[in-house]
Design an enzyme around this catalytic site. Structure first.
Site, short mmCIF file in Angstrom:
data_model
loop_
_atom_site.label_atom_id
_atom_site.label_comp_id
_atom_site.label_asym_id
_atom_site.label_seq_id
_atom_site.Cartn_x
_atom_site.Cartn_y
_atom_site.Cartn_z
NE ARG A 1 -4.12 -1.73 2.12
CZ ARG A 1 -4.12 -2.57 3.16
NH1 ARG A 1 -3.24 -2.43 4.13
NH2 ARG A 1 -4.99 -3.53 3.20
CE LYS B 1 -1.16 13.99 -14.29
NZ LYS B 1 -1.51 14.50 -15.62
CD GLU C 1 6.39 17.54 -21.87
OE1 GLU C 1 5.72 18.52 -21.48
OE2 GLU C 1 5.88 16.45 -22.21
CE LYS D 1 4.61 17.96 -13.58
NZ LYS D 1 4.74 16.77 -14.39
CD GLU E 1 -4.48 16.49 -15.27
OE1 GLU E 1 -3.31 16.10 -15.15
OE2 GLU E 1 -5.23 16.11 -16.18
NE ARG F 1 -0.12 17.17 -12.32
CZ ARG F 1 0.57 16.32 -11.59
NH1 ARG F 1 0.34 16.23 -10.30
NH2 ARG F 1 1.51 15.57 -12.14
CG ASN G 1 -2.93 17.47 -19.29
OD1 ASN G 1 -1.91 16.85 -19.00
ND2 ASN G 1 -4.03 17.41 -18.57
CG HIS H 1 0.78 16.45 -22.87
ND1 HIS H 1 1.38 17.68 -23.00
CD2 HIS H 1 1.72 15.63 -22.31
CE1 HIS H 1 2.62 17.61 -22.51
NE2 HIS H 1 2.84 16.38 -22.10
CG HIS I 1 -1.12 11.37 -24.38
ND1 HIS I 1 -1.75 11.62 -23.18
CD2 HIS I 1 0.20 11.48 -24.11
CE1 HIS I 1 -0.85 11.87 -22.24
NE2 HIS I 1 0.34 11.79 -22.79
CG HIS J 1 5.93 12.00 -23.99
ND1 HIS J 1 4.58 11.73 -24.05
CD2 HIS J 1 6.08 13.02 -23.10
CE1 HIS J 1 3.95 12.56 -23.23
NE2 HIS J 1 4.83 13.34 -22.65
N1 NAD Z 1 4.59 11.01 -15.01
C1 NAD Z 1 4.56 12.12 -15.70
O1 NAD Z 1 4.15 13.18 -15.21
C2 NAD Z 1 5.09 12.11 -17.11
C3 NAD Z 1 5.33 13.32 -17.79
C4 NAD Z 1 5.91 13.28 -19.04
C5 NAD Z 1 6.23 12.06 -19.63
N2 NAD Z 1 5.95 10.91 -18.96
C6 NAD Z 1 6.30 9.60 -19.54
O2 NAD Z 1 7.71 9.56 -19.69
C7 NAD Z 1 8.02 8.67 -20.75
C8 NAD Z 1 9.04 9.32 -21.64
O3 NAD Z 1 10.17 9.61 -20.86
P1 NAD Z 1 11.57 9.98 -21.49
O4 NAD Z 1 11.37 10.94 -22.58
O5 NAD Z 1 12.45 10.29 -20.36
O6 NAD Z 1 12.01 8.63 -22.24
P2 NAD Z 1 12.62 7.24 -21.72
O7 NAD Z 1 12.42 7.04 -20.29
O8 NAD Z 1 12.12 6.19 -22.66
O9 NAD Z 1 14.18 7.43 -22.00
C9 NAD Z 1 14.61 7.65 -23.32
C10 NAD Z 1 15.82 6.80 -23.68
O10 NAD Z 1 16.98 7.37 -23.11
C11 NAD Z 1 17.73 6.38 -22.40
N3 NAD Z 1 18.39 7.11 -21.32
C12 NAD Z 1 17.78 7.67 -20.25
N4 NAD Z 1 18.67 8.38 -19.55
C13 NAD Z 1 19.86 8.26 -20.16
C14 NAD Z 1 21.15 8.79 -19.93
N5 NAD Z 1 21.39 9.64 -18.93
N6 NAD Z 1 22.15 8.43 -20.76
C15 NAD Z 1 21.92 7.61 -21.81
N7 NAD Z 1 20.70 7.11 -22.11
C16 NAD Z 1 19.69 7.42 -21.30
C17 NAD Z 1 16.71 5.36 -22.00
O11 NAD Z 1 17.30 4.12 -21.78
C18 NAD Z 1 15.80 5.37 -23.23
O12 NAD Z 1 16.35 4.60 -24.25
C19 NAD Z 1 6.72 8.33 -21.45
O13 NAD Z 1 6.30 7.07 -21.03
C20 NAD Z 1 5.76 9.39 -20.92
O14 NAD Z 1 4.45 8.95 -20.89
C21 NAD Z 1 5.41 10.91 -17.72
#
Ligand code: NAD
Length: 364
Positions: A120, A142, A184, A226, A236, A240, A244, A247, A251, A264
């Site tokens: 939990r 999130k 972003e 943020k 949200e 918040r 989006n 987005h 999405h 993304h």
């Molecule tokens: N929770 C939230 O509020 C929120 C907000 C925005 C995006 N997201 C989510 O985040 C995801 C996208 O995240 P992202 O853009 O970070 O992509 P990701 O996590 O897929 O990372 C991108 C790539 O970079 C590599 N990588 C990461 N850090 C590295 C580093 N320091 N050196 C070398 N390689 C590295 C990873 O292995 C991967 O191949 C999506 O799933 C999206 O939905 C969530």
């Protein structure tokens, strides 16, 4: 080298975001936030090879295990989530344990959802390693995994105990991933800070060239925007939702490409172009302001030509599945002016179609 602390603070939670260089070697940013004696680090292959040993070295006094996920968005699913939970149980981890996400948004989202559900809810720390995760996904709680019915369909709001954003970790990140995260950053300028947007127009190249001072500035400014928004509206229910911006379209684009061939941030950039085109049609921003935004996105490589562009009807079908749909109505975030956004739920479908087609035409 000093570092900056940005506080996320509401009536129900409070935690620091540390932004600086070489923070991984700073015990004071990590150790005080660990609870219990058992730590699980969730990461991915490419990240583990650079940074896992440094963190494990610092955690020598703890029982420390790791999960190294395969690369890519595809691992953000219920199956992998369950595997991590089962590992925690097999290892006999107690409720006092700490889960650390060492990675980008994919790792942060799945590790956070594990932390939210194990017994939990256990202690959770974010060490974001992409620009995207340092400015956005690690902040605000999130957490989620994807489902065939849609992105982030299963998840929880679950806040970390601290966020450690070390710009030095971006040195190993690919240029495409840096650019994706920059989308972003541009979003924050467009929805919340016109001066920041103007700064980005002038200085985007320094950020993309990884100038440490420029990177530190954009990460701390974005994180502060943020942090302020989620501090006021965790779940949200009001402001918040402005985050989006771009987005809902983004999405749908990611789903249309089946979460492959588009990152993304790249999808969000196209979504911001569509939402800004709508803002012009609504008379909120001028076509000159729209052109400035398009010019910045193009200069950063976020408006490249694309093959197999989805049609308007495909995008509309996917958008209507979005979590932001209420009573069958699309809630869209548009600009009021550069630096300010608002939610609209009464935009006519013909207008949305026109805006989508105008932007997609530029990518052919
Ligand atoms: N929770 C939230 O509020 C929120 C907000 C925005 C995006 N997201 C989510 O985040 C995801 C996208 O995240 P992202 O853009 O970070 O992509 P990701 O996590 O897929 O990372 C991108 C790539 O970079 C590599 N990588 C990461 N850090 C590295 C580093 N320091 N050196 C070398 N390689 C590295 C990873 O292995 C991967 O191949 C999506 O799933 C999206 O939905 C969530």
């Amino acid at each position: 080298m000093t570092y900056q602390t940005i506080d996320v603070k509401s009536h129900s939670f409070s935690y620091p975001i540390y932004v600086g260089e070489e923070l991984l070697s700073r015990r004071e940013c990590l150790i005080p936030f660990i609870t219990g004696q058992q730590v699980l680090i969730v990461t991915q292959e490419k990240i583990a090879q650079h940074y896992l040993s440094v963190i494990k070295q610092m955690l020598q006094d703890y029982q420390c295990a790791e999960v190294i996920l395969a690369d890519g968005e595809q691992v953000k699913n219920l199956h992998e989530w369950q595997k991590i939970l089962e590992m925690l149980m097999h290892l006999g981890y107690e409720r006092s344990c700490t889960v650390i996400a060492l990675g980008g948004g994919v790792v942060g989202d799945i590790a956070g959802f594990v932390a939210a559900c194990y017994q939990r809810g256990v202690n959770f720390i974010q060490i974001p390693t992409t620009l995207m995760s340092q400015v956005d996904s690690s902040i605000g709680g999130k957490t989620a995994v994807n489902h065939s019915h849609g992105k982030n369909m299963i998840g929880a709001f679950y806040q970390p105990r601290c966020v450690i954003a070390d710009v030095a970790m971006l040195k190993t990140l690919s240029q495409q991933e840096l650019i994706s995260g920059f989308a972003e950053v541009i979003k924050y300028g467009l929805i919340a800070d016109a001066h920041f947007f103007i700064w980005l127009e002038k200085n985007f190249q320094s950020v993309l060239d990884r100038d440490a001072t420029a990177l530190l500035y954009v990460i701390s400014r974005s994180a502060a925007i943020k942090a302020e928004i989620v501090s006021q509206d965790e779940k949200e229910s009001s402001m918040r939702s402005l985050l989006n911006f771009g987005h809902t379209f983004g999405h749908a684009l990611e789903a249309a490409y089946e979460y492959q061939d588009i990152r993304h941030g790249e999808a969000v950039a196209l979504g911001m172009a569509i939402a800004s085109q709508l803002s012009v049609m609504l008379g909120a921003i001028t076509s000159t302001e729209f052109d400035r935004m398009m010019c910045l996105l193009r200069a950063c490589g976020l408006l490249e030509k694309r093959e197999k562009l989805p049609s308007y009807s495909k995008l509309m079908t996917l958008m209507l599945r979005d979590k932001k749909v209420q009573d069958g109505k699309l809630n869209l975030i548009v600009l009021k002016k550069i630096g300010q956004a608002e939610k609209k739920s009464d935009i006519k479908p013909e207008m949305i179609e026109l805006a989508i087609n105008k932007v997609l035409d530029q990518l052919k």
